[in-house]
Design a protein around this motif. Sequence first.
Motif, mmCIF file in Angstrom:
data_model
loop_
_atom_site.group_PDB
_atom_site.id
_atom_site.type_symbol
_atom_site.label_atom_id
_atom_site.label_comp_id
_atom_site.label_asym_id
_atom_site.label_seq_id
_atom_site.Cartn_x
_atom_site.Cartn_y
_atom_site.Cartn_z
ATOM 1 N N CYS A 1 -0.544 4.529 5.457
ATOM 2 C CA CYS A 1 -0.513 3.214 6.098
ATOM 3 C C CYS A 1 -1.352 2.253 5.283
ATOM 4 O O CYS A 1 -2.191 2.660 4.472
ATOM 5 N N ASP B 1 -3.986 1.146 0.486
ATOM 6 C CA ASP B 1 -3.359 2.108 1.375
ATOM 7 C C ASP B 1 -4.196 3.379 1.460
ATOM 8 O O ASP B 1 -4.914 3.733 0.521
ATOM 9 N N GLN C 1 3.432 -2.205 7.977
ATOM 10 C CA GLN C 1 3.002 -1.121 7.100
ATOM 11 C C GLN C 1 1.645 -0.555 7.493
ATOM 12 O O GLN C 1 1.233 0.486 6.997
ATOM 13 N N VAL D 1 2.052 2.630 -0.127
ATOM 14 C CA VAL D 1 3.080 2.084 0.764
ATOM 15 C C VAL D 1 3.968 1.063 0.076
ATOM 16 O O VAL D 1 5.152 0.946 0.384
#
Length: 411
Positions: free
Chosen positions: A41, A52, A191, A73
Amino acid sequence: MDEPPEALLPPIEELVSEFNDLPRPERRPDGSPNHWVFGTCRLYLDYDPTTDVIIAVNPQSNDVKMDGPGRMVSWETGSAQAEATVPYLLDAFLDDPRNIQNHPRPSAPWTWSTLDADKAQAVQDVLEKHGVRPEVCKVGVCSEEELEVLERVRGKVFQRLLDNAKKKPKPKSPVDPGNSTRCHGCGLKRQCFFTPLMMCSRCNKAHYHSRVCQLEHWTTHKRACAIHGALKHFYNRAAKDPDARALLKSLHLESYPVDQMLTLHLPLRRLVLAGQDTPENLELLFGPHYKQGVKKDHEDMRIECLLDPPPGSPSHAKYATTDAASLNASPRPATEAEQKMVKEVRDIQEQIRKRRAKGKPPSQEDMFAILWPITGRNWEAKYPVFVLARNTMVDPGVLADEFRGLSLSSA
């Protein structure tokens, strides 16, 4: 530093070699299955660019492994994301927290799973490509319950990182209606979450990552939701329901492209003009929650129609091209409250006629002179009434917008 550096990892060959040497027990020391759920994530703190992380959690014990930051991501393809993710995934299991009391020693998972079949297959392909031992290469798809655990842990980890860094998230910025890339509650991009954003079922315009965000955003979203919900109902019902189609035909709207209406002002005005703005008809066209969506517009439209703006007034000019010539204007009789409102507007119009020079809009001084005796310092509350009075009276050559643009800076 203004932003965290990307984690420096050993070469993938070294990571795979060390990972393959890890013990792989079926159960962990606490007796829970050695099963892990993982996902990547985007992590948002108050720095730029974003980075990320990968989070793995044991669903039964809630033990967490995390690695990063790094770019995982934002790659365009699933295979590229998996190629970037696997080194961090292996490193998360290799990390030896030997200085943390009572923490289990590093071990490879007996089984593991991730968010969906595509991600699972992509990670599995990369594991096989780099020579991870075959019995660990199999990656499953997590259950809904496991996904909920992973998302809950993500929220706690994120908050802990903020607390430890003594940083706060960037201020929330408004999310445009219909934008499905960000949570309308917290403002974070999709995201950032393991679970997909959920759409508001009434309006189909707002998206949230959790029920909590939806509830916290409700006071802001309530009005817009009701309006979009009424518009959505109008599109669906007016196009299919025989009674609604018959009503639209009586309003001379049967040939109007319903799905191209951006607002509900036209059908609402036709209902009011024809005296058919009954609760039953309003619910038929705008849905059971029409009061939340069109009540204010309906009330304003009623007053404007009851004032019957004469030709030459800005309001008359505004609707001259959309009012059906063959529609007999016969609004329902005014209620006692509406009669009081109409009288208030008429009184203000009379004051305007006495003060303004012919052919010129009322000045700011005129407005204060008229409203101040009525409301005092609360004159702003009556400003919309003053504008309505101005727009529903004849003043050749003067447009409503000229007065709407009047500066209020000196108020």
